[in-house]
Design a protein around this motif. Structure first.
Motif, PDB file in Angstrom:
ATOM      1  N   LEU A 122      -4.265  -1.149  -6.429  1.00 58.52           N
ATOM      2  CA  LEU A 122      -4.789  -1.496  -5.109  1.00 58.52           C
ATOM      3  C   LEU A 122      -4.249  -2.844  -4.654  1.00 58.52           C
ATOM      4  N   TYR A 123      -4.091  -3.758  -5.606  1.00 58.68           N
ATOM      5  CA  TYR A 123      -3.525  -5.051  -5.236  1.00 58.68           C
ATOM      6  C   TYR A 123      -2.098  -4.872  -4.717  1.00 58.68           C
ATOM      7  N   PHE A 124      -1.346  -3.997  -5.399  1.00 55.17           N
ATOM      8  CA  PHE A 124       0.039  -3.786  -4.968  1.00 55.17           C
ATOM      9  C   PHE A 124       0.110  -3.042  -3.646  1.00 55.17           C
ATOM     10  N   LEU A 125      -0.894  -2.202  -3.382  1.00 57.05           N
ATOM     11  CA  LEU A 125      -0.884  -1.476  -2.112  1.00 57.05           C
ATOM     12  C   LEU A 125      -0.872  -2.470  -0.956  1.00 57.05           C
ATOM     13  N   GLU A 126      -1.682  -3.499  -1.087  1.00 57.10           N
ATOM     14  CA  GLU A 126      -1.737  -4.504  -0.025  1.00 57.10           C
ATOM     15  C   GLU A 126      -0.424  -5.267   0.061  1.00 57.10           C
ATOM     16  N   SER A 127       0.055  -5.702  -1.095  1.00 58.01           N
ATOM     17  CA  SER A 127       1.261  -6.534  -1.052  1.00 58.01           C
ATOM     18  C   SER A 127       2.472  -5.696  -0.629  1.00 58.01           C
ATOM     19  N   ASN A 128       2.427  -4.387  -0.912  1.00 61.23           N
ATOM     20  CA  ASN A 128       3.557  -3.546  -0.507  1.00 61.23           C
ATOM     21  C   ASN A 128       3.555  -3.254   0.975  1.00 61.23           C
ATOM     22  N   THR A 129       2.401  -3.363   1.626  1.00 56.82           N
ATOM     23  CA  THR A 129       2.405  -3.202   3.082  1.00 56.82           C
ATOM     24  C   THR A 129       3.288  -4.285   3.685  1.00 56.82           C
ATOM     25  N   ARG A 130       3.195  -5.473   3.102  1.00 56.21           N
ATOM     26  CA  ARG A 130       4.037  -6.563   3.579  1.00 56.21           C
ATOM     27  C   ARG A 130       5.499  -6.292   3.246  1.00 56.21           C
ATOM     28  N   SER A 131       5.746  -5.868   1.996  1.00 58.56           N
ATOM     29  CA  SER A 131       7.132  -5.579   1.611  1.00 58.56           C
ATOM     30  C   SER A 131       7.713  -4.479   2.483  1.00 58.56           C
ATOM     31  N   ALA A 132       6.880  -3.499   2.845  1.00 60.00           N
ATOM     32  CA  ALA A 132       7.386  -2.372   3.636  1.00 60.00           C
ATOM     33  C   ALA A 132       7.864  -2.852   4.998  1.00 60.00           C
ATOM     34  N   THR A 133       7.235  -3.893   5.529  1.00 53.40           N
ATOM     35  CA  THR A 133       7.711  -4.439   6.795  1.00 53.40           C
ATOM     36  C   THR A 133       9.125  -4.974   6.628  1.00 53.40           C
ATOM     37  N   ILE A 134       9.333  -5.709   5.517  1.00 52.54           N
ATOM     38  CA  ILE A 134      10.639  -6.319   5.290  1.00 52.54           C
ATOM     39  C   ILE A 134      11.681  -5.252   4.988  1.00 52.54           C
ATOM     40  N   VAL A 156      -2.773  -5.398  10.351  1.00 54.17           N
ATOM     41  CA  VAL A 156      -2.709  -4.280   9.410  1.00 54.17           C
ATOM     42  C   VAL A 156      -2.753  -4.786   7.973  1.00 54.17           C
ATOM     43  N   VAL A 157      -2.006  -5.861   7.694  1.00 56.43           N
ATOM     44  CA  VAL A 157      -1.988  -6.363   6.320  1.00 56.43           C
ATOM     45  C   VAL A 157      -3.380  -6.858   5.933  1.00 56.43           C
ATOM     46  N   MET A 158      -4.039  -7.548   6.857  1.00 56.39           N
ATOM     47  CA  MET A 158      -5.383  -8.041   6.533  1.00 56.39           C
ATOM     48  C   MET A 158      -6.350  -6.879   6.358  1.00 56.39           C
ATOM     49  N   ALA A 159      -6.179  -5.835   7.188  1.00 52.62           N
ATOM     50  CA  ALA A 159      -7.045  -4.664   7.051  1.00 52.62           C
ATOM     51  C   ALA A 159      -6.810  -3.985   5.706  1.00 52.62           C
ATOM     52  N   MET A 160      -5.532  -3.874   5.307  1.00 50.18           N
ATOM     53  CA  MET A 160      -5.225  -3.270   4.010  1.00 50.18           C
ATOM     54  C   MET A 160      -5.829  -4.104   2.892  1.00 50.18           C
ATOM     55  N   ASP A 161      -5.777  -5.419   3.062  1.00 45.48           N
ATOM     56  CA  ASP A 161      -6.328  -6.325   2.059  1.00 45.48           C
ATOM     57  C   ASP A 161      -7.815  -6.063   1.875  1.00 45.48           C
ATOM     58  N   SER A 162      -8.545  -6.009   2.991  1.00 38.04           N
ATOM     59  CA  SER A 162      -9.987  -5.828   2.833  1.00 38.04           C
ATOM     60  C   SER A 162     -10.300  -4.391   2.421  1.00 38.04           C
ATOM     61  N   PHE A 163      -9.468  -3.425   2.873  1.00 42.23           N
ATOM     62  CA  PHE A 163      -9.699  -2.041   2.449  1.00 42.23           C
ATOM     63  C   PHE A 163      -9.511  -1.901   0.943  1.00 42.23           C
ATOM     64  N   SER A 164      -8.422  -2.489   0.430  1.00 42.17           N
ATOM     65  CA  SER A 164      -8.183  -2.331  -1.009  1.00 42.17           C
ATOM     66  C   SER A 164      -9.238  -3.094  -1.802  1.00 42.17           C
ATOM     67  N   GLY A 165      -9.699  -4.230  -1.255  1.00 38.13           N
ATOM     68  CA  GLY A 165     -10.771  -4.958  -1.936  1.00 38.13           C
ATOM     69  C   GLY A 165     -12.053  -4.136  -1.968  1.00 38.13           C
ATOM     70  N   TRP A 166     -12.342  -3.471  -0.836  1.00 35.96           N
ATOM     71  CA  TRP A 166     -13.551  -2.652  -0.748  1.00 35.96           C
ATOM     72  C   TRP A 166     -13.468  -1.481  -1.713  1.00 35.96           C
ATOM     73  N   LEU A 167     -12.282  -0.829  -1.743  1.00 30.83           N
ATOM     74  CA  LEU A 167     -12.111   0.333  -2.615  1.00 30.83           C
ATOM     75  C   LEU A 167     -12.212  -0.074  -4.081  1.00 30.83           C
ATOM     76  N   ARG A 168     -11.627  -1.241  -4.374  1.00 25.35           N
ATOM     77  CA  ARG A 168     -11.689  -1.749  -5.738  1.00 25.35           C
ATOM     78  C   ARG A 168     -13.145  -1.951  -6.151  1.00 25.35           C
ATOM     79  N   GLY A 169     -13.917  -2.545  -5.228  1.00 23.36           N
ATOM     80  CA  GLY A 169     -15.336  -2.758  -5.517  1.00 23.36           C
ATOM     81  C   GLY A 169     -16.062  -1.450  -5.742  1.00 23.36           C
ATOM     82  N   LYS A 170     -15.726  -0.415  -4.928  1.00 27.37           N
ATOM     83  CA  LYS A 170     -16.392   0.885  -5.037  1.00 27.37           C
ATOM     84  C   LYS A 170     -16.042   1.555  -6.353  1.00 27.37           C
ATOM     85  N   LEU A 171     -14.761   1.483  -6.735  1.00 23.05           N
ATOM     86  CA  LEU A 171     -14.291   2.284  -7.857  1.00 23.05           C
ATOM     87  C   LEU A 171     -14.603   1.644  -9.201  1.00 23.05           C
TER      88      LEU A 171
END
Lengths: 293, 437
Positions: B369-381, B417-432
């Motif tokens: 999940l951490y990489f999902l967020e950071s890869n959203t940024r990489s995907a832009t590049i 989008v990156v901030m949304a992914m950040d909080s989404f992955s944080g939320w999912l991490r908390g849930k899982l």
């Protein structure tokens, strides 16, 4: 053991009841697990289909051509292998520039991240009311992809290493600031209290009371960032910010016949990344575990 | 303790202090020296000289404002009013903003008592308070004006071209056309262009008001006109954002799926054969060492530009990273749990499923999940390099060097989008795996 031991138990607490409950729970969990898996598989498959259909070349066609480009590069590099050492020497300044971009941006970013993290950590903040502001600021800096700032700065400042450096430094400050502040939250506040009793200023308290506690972790994170930043600075070079990436783009846009240059750059980049990964991971282990293995 | 020992300790302590003091001064001095070297290596003085501050001003002012062009063709004598100089932003026939008036003599009110009059016979009058009336006449390719020889620096005049830059707006006169630029704050036509019937209607009017376009319900029509807005291309932008997220998702999850079995082969506990272990570890090092940049370049040759290439580049790079992290997690697995499962007569696969997986899943999920967020940024590049997603739109918008409001729009979207992914992955991490942070 029988249920007689428990005396008069409610119906749900008999062994059969417990077993039934357990089986029901297991089934429910299996169902949820299955559903999650199904959703995941559907997402992956449909995502792949969409990506494949929006791509210029198809996946299966591409798979067959996958080896073509590396093959051509290798073949040509092998044919001109006598040139390779000369080419590597020629691209050495570009490599140094790439590493310099990473190093400066890590230093600047770590400095800014340090200040930001201390300002946004509960219990240490200079202005406790402003901590949410600094946190938001770090979030935004962290979310900003380097390429966005780099491209805008290239428009203003012209191509070269400085736009890349500033762009990476901004992102680094945000990313390191968050990690630093997580470490600083666990710092022992007693030294700070002691310094407060001597009338120390905020900067003195942080410098003498907090930093010695967190320095190993901070340096370890900064080294990890440095590794990441070398990659980032190579990538940013590709969009016009100097260094190895820039040379790589040039050698590729010349079209055919410059693959030996591309190979030399690939080689340099690969070697640099591996070297810094190894060195930094050794130092990081030493920092976090106290001693070298 | 004898005196000799004491003095020995004292001198030791002195030496330690001296070392620390030297270190405390040497380190900052070293950093400073490095910065001085960088100052010259990066040619900062030359950079400051070369920097184009006009570009910065254009960027800053254009990003929050738009300009409306009033253009008179000096050959045909026709005048049109166009937003941002794009054909799609032209005011339709018979419709004009209220600061453009008159038929034979068209008066453009730039505000602040500054008027531009487009007179017949290719004449132009510019009335500037505190300066006077500037008259210009276009004859063929020549411009004659009443400007004195000594003109202020906000006027740029030759016999081919007169350009006047005022705080209220800009006037440019050439033989072929007279152009007036008037600036307004905001992003005009962001919602609807002029050809949409909903242009100029407020939100409440569209939602609650009477039907504007008889053919369509208000909300349906408004959403579809917004979606197909030809100036801002919301449809393409949303697709591009989707592509970027798709690259990150496919790349991250694909890498995790590929890396998991490989990680078992690289972990000492599960792969007793040294060669397999070493081979898979070297494979991870290789995948990570050949940077995402090189993978992107190589893959885009084979697969062409698009989101699939980006996804595969992320997949390959992250397979190396995940493999390393996963195998480290697997090495640190507690053996007692596996023994317990084995004691019930479980076969190897069952031992992995019930003894190992439950222990490592939280670590793996957190990393993924951490990489999902950071890869959203990489995907832009990566998108900017391979040509896909929002990264491509951004580079195109910057390279055309106009429409900075679109650049700012994309930047806001990307950061959002990156901030949304950040909080989404944080939320999912908390849930899982249970709330830990």
């Amino acid at each position: 053991m029988t249920d007689a031991t428990f005396g008069a138990t409610p119906a749900g607490h008999t062994v059969e009841g417990i077993r039934a409950d357990y089986m029901a729970q297991v089934q429910r969990r299996r169902l949820y697990g299955g559903l999650t898996l199904m959703i995941f598989v559907i997402l992956m498959v449909s995502g792949f289909t969409v990506a494949d259909s929006r791509n210029a070349g198809g996946f299966w066609d591409g798979l067959n051509q996958l080896g073509d480009y590396p093959g051509e590069v290798l073949a040509e590099a092998w044919a001109n292998r006598a040139n390779l050492p000369a080419l590597i020497v020629r691209f050495l300044p570009a490599l140094i520039e790439t590493v310099n971009i990473a190093a400066v941006s890590t230093l600047v970013g770590a400095g800014a991240g340090l200040v930001l993290s201390l300002l946004s950590t509960r219990g240490l903040a200079r202005w406790p009311r402003l901590t949410p502001l600094f946190r938001r600021l770090m979030d935004i800096m962290r979310a900003m992809p380097e390429i966005v700032i780099a491209l805008v700065l290239i428009f203003v400042l012209g191509g070269g290493p400085v736009p890349a450096m500033i762009a990476i430094a901004i992102h680094t400050a945000g990313a390191l600031g968050k990690m630093y502040s997580e470490v600083a939250e666990n710092a022992d506040l007693k030294p700070v209290e002691g310094l407060t009793s001597t009338g120390a200023t905020w900067a003195q308290k942080m410098w003498l009371g907090v930093l010695p506690q967190v320095a190993p972790n901070y340096i370890s994170y900064s080294l990890l960032r440095f590794e990441i930043n070398i990659r980032a600075s190579a990538i940013l070079g590709f969009v016009g910010a100097g260094g190895l990436g820039y040379e790589l783009r040039n050698s590729m846009s010349w079209g055919l016949g410059r693959f030996d240059e591309a190979a030399a750059i690939f080689l340099l980049l690969f070697g640099t990344i591996v070297l810094f990964d190894q060195v930094s991971s050794r130092y990081r282990n030493r920092l976090t575990e106290g001693h070298a293995k | 303790m004898s005196t000799a020992e004491l003095s020995q300790m004292k001198s030791d302590a002195d030496a330690l202090f001296r070392r620390k003091r030297i270190f405390a001064f040497a380190l900052p001095a070293l950093v400073l020296a490095y910065f001085v070297y960088i100052f010259f290596a990066f040619d900062i003085p030359g950079l400051i000289k070369r920097a184009n501050w006009d570009n910065a001003v254009t960027l800053a002012s254009d990003s929050w404002s738009y300009k409306t062009h009033v253009t008179r063709d000096n050959r045909t004598g026709e005048t049109d009013v166009v937003i941002e100089g794009e054909r799609k932003g032209a005011y339709p026939e018979g419709q004009r903003p209220d600061w453009v008036t008159g038929d034979d003599i068209i008066t453009v009110d730039l505000g602040g008592d500054t008027f531009v009059r487009l007179l017949p016979d290719r004449r132009t009058e510019i009335d500037i308070p505190g300066f006077g009336m500037i008259e210009a006449q276009a004859n063929g390719r020549q411009i004659t004006s009443n400007l004195p020889a000594d003109i202020p620096d906000w006027i740029n005049a030759s016999d081919r071209r007169v350009a006047i830059t005022l705080p209220e707006g800009r006037v440019a006169i050439t033989g072929s056309k007279t152009e007036v630029f008037n600036y307004f704050p905001g992003w005009e036509l962001f919602w609807f262009t002029f050809d949409s019937p909903y242009y100029g209607h407020g939100l409440t009017e569209i939602v609650f008001g009477p039907r504007i376009d008889p053919a369509r319900a208000n909300i349906v029509g408004a959403v579809s006109d917004w979606w197909n807005n030809p100036m801002w291309l919301h449809k393409n932008v949303v697709w591009a954002i989707g592509e970027t997220i798709l690259m990150a998702f496919l790349g991250t999850m694909g890498a995790a799926l590929v890396a998991l079995p490989l990680a078992f082969m690289a972990a000492r506990r599960f792969a007793p054969v040294m060669i397999i272990r070493a081979a898979s570890r070297r494979l991870f090092d290789f995948l990570r060492g050949v940077d995402a940049l090189i993978w992107t370049v190589v893959l885009s040759r084979a697969f062409g530009p698009g989101p699939l290439t980006g996804a595969l580049a992320i997949l390959i790079t992250d397979t190396g990273t995940f493999g390393k992290i996963f195998s480290e997690a697997l090495e640190n697995v507690d053996a007692k749990q596996i023994e317990g499962v084995a004691s019930t007569g479980a076969k190897p696969l069952q031992r992995y499923r019930f003894g190992v997986i439950p222990q490592v899943v939280p670590i793996l999920l957190a990393q993924i999940l951490y990489f999902l967020e950071s890869n959203t940024r990489s995907a832009t590049i990566i998108g900017a390099i391979t040509g896909g997603g929002i990264g491509l739109l951004l580079t195109q918008a910057i390279q055309t060097q106009k429409d900075w409001e679109e650049v700012v729009y994309y930047i806001i979207l990307i950061v959002g989008v990156v901030m949304a992914m950040d909080s989404f992955s944080g939320w999912l991490r908390g849930k899982l795996i249970g709330r830990k942070d």
